[in-house]
Design an enzyme around this catalytic site. Sequence first.
Site, mmCIF file in Angstrom:
data_model
loop_
_atom_site.group_PDB
_atom_site.id
_atom_site.type_symbol
_atom_site.label_atom_id
_atom_site.label_comp_id
_atom_site.label_asym_id
_atom_site.label_seq_id
_atom_site.Cartn_x
_atom_site.Cartn_y
_atom_site.Cartn_z
ATOM 1 N N SER A 100 0.863 -1.182 0.000
ATOM 2 C CA SER A 100 0.000 0.000 0.000
ATOM 3 C C SER A 100 0.903 1.237 0.000
ATOM 4 O O SER A 100 2.114 1.145 0.179
ATOM 5 C CB SER A 100 -0.860 -0.002 1.262
ATOM 6 O OG SER A 100 -0.001 0.143 2.396
ATOM 7 N N ASP A 121 -1.043 -1.360 -3.987
ATOM 8 C CA ASP A 121 -2.414 -1.525 -3.501
ATOM 9 C C ASP A 121 -3.018 -0.153 -3.209
ATOM 10 O O ASP A 121 -2.402 0.683 -2.564
ATOM 11 C CB ASP A 121 -2.384 -2.373 -2.204
ATOM 12 C CG ASP A 121 -3.751 -2.855 -1.778
ATOM 13 O OD1 ASP A 121 -3.942 -3.088 -0.578
ATOM 14 O OD2 ASP A 121 -4.647 -2.986 -2.646
ATOM 15 N N ASP A 169 -7.074 3.711 -7.418
ATOM 16 C CA ASP A 169 -8.364 3.598 -6.750
ATOM 17 C C ASP A 169 -9.046 4.960 -6.715
ATOM 18 O O ASP A 169 -8.780 5.775 -5.831
ATOM 19 C CB ASP A 169 -8.181 3.061 -5.319
ATOM 20 C CG ASP A 169 -9.521 2.942 -4.594
ATOM 21 O OD1 ASP A 169 -9.532 2.492 -3.438
ATOM 22 O OD2 ASP A 169 -10.563 3.306 -5.196
HETATM 23 O O1 LIG Z 1 -8.527 -5.378 0.515
HETATM 24 C C1 LIG Z 1 -7.515 -5.457 1.182
HETATM 25 C C2 LIG Z 1 -7.400 -6.308 2.430
HETATM 26 O O2 LIG Z 1 -8.663 -6.629 2.970
HETATM 27 P P1 LIG Z 1 -8.774 -7.290 4.452
HETATM 28 O O3 LIG Z 1 -8.753 -6.168 5.445
HETATM 29 O O4 LIG Z 1 -10.071 -8.028 4.442
HETATM 30 O O5 LIG Z 1 -7.590 -8.219 4.636
HETATM 31 N N1 LIG Z 1 -6.418 -4.793 0.811
HETATM 32 O O6 LIG Z 1 -6.419 -3.984 -0.292
HETATM 33 CA CA LIG Z 2 -11.926 2.399 -3.178
HETATM 34 NA NA NA Z 3 -5.279 -3.902 -4.938
HETATM 35 ZN ZN LIG Z 4 -8.375 -3.180 -0.478
#
Ligand SMILES: O=C(COP(=O)(O)O)NO
Ligand SMILES: [Ca+2]
Ligand code: NA
Ligand SMILES: [Zn+2]
Length: 305
Positions: free
Chosen positions: A49, A80, A102
């Site tokens: 992330s 992410d 996103d």
């Molecule tokens: O979507 C997620 C993780 O989801 P969880 O919190 O369910 O692990 N990361 O982008």
């Molecule tokens: Ca989103």
């Molecule tokens: Na992702």
């Molecule tokens: Zn997510």
Amino acid sequence: MLVTGLEILRKARAEGYGVGAFNTNNMEFTQAILEAAEEIKSPVILALSEGAMKYGGRALTRMVVALAQEARVPVAVHLDHGSSYESVLKALREGFTSVMIDKSHEDFETNVRETKRVVEAAHAVGVTVEAELGRLAGIEEHVAVDEKDALLTNPEEARIFMERTGADYLAVAIGTSHGAYKGKGRPFIDHPRLARIAELVPAPLVLHGASAVPQELVERFRAAGGEIGEASGIHPEDIKKAISLGIAKINTDTDLRLAFTALVRETLGKNPKEFDPRKYLGPAREAVKEVVKSRMELFGSVGRA
Ligand SMILES: O=C(COP(=O)(O)O)NO
Ligand SMILES: [Ca+2]
Ligand code: NA
Ligand SMILES: [Zn+2]
């Protein structure tokens, strides 16, 4: 070997199995995820992330990309929840092979415009793109249809969105949500909606907020001194059904965090005199590896490398 997200996910959707995208912020998570993948011969996506990029910086990104290159199974390195064009450029510069932009919280036209811009940049350097349409939110089954439509991914919109943006895979909102509190008991997953989306969108589909938050893990976390409320996650049967309907990438973060933290608490609690980090980070790494292996078995990606 280091491959693009699409190389992994196109095969997964075509052959009806799922591939885990596991978040990592450090060396131990990265090792656990890659060791699990190599041991059971599964492709895997290492997800960072923006918070992970900030926390680990180049120590993290250089390690992740280098280990992915040397891995004996196909590995994609994925940004992410990229929140901006600039953030995506940073990931491209670090050698990532998959990026998510996103913009699902924006209006449709803004999401299309911003996603298209990222697709052009990423495709120019051979990297594939995840986009998102719909709002991740746990919703009760009885919620009115128009409210569901306001939140969850609209199938017709999804088709148009993918055609106009050229994105390679699509994160959909069908009732999951991030974190440990996904709803009271078994969260409602809108499988008919997913089936309709999959009919109109041939691209691999992505499920966010997919952690199971298993009760035994919650109990173990509590027993070791952790505090967590009425936690619940996505039922394994709902994951398997979603994969059969077209989900190819399944994001798991919360389950790994709970396992790692439960073990650190447990080891420190049992050994108050211990102050060698390897003695409490090591067992925590093993716990993450076990969770990753069990998720890969659930997704059906074992032996697919
Ligand atoms: O979507 C997620 C993780 O989801 P969880 O919190 O369910 O692990 N990361 O982008
Ligand atoms: Ca989103
Ligand atoms: Na992702
Ligand atoms: Zn997510």
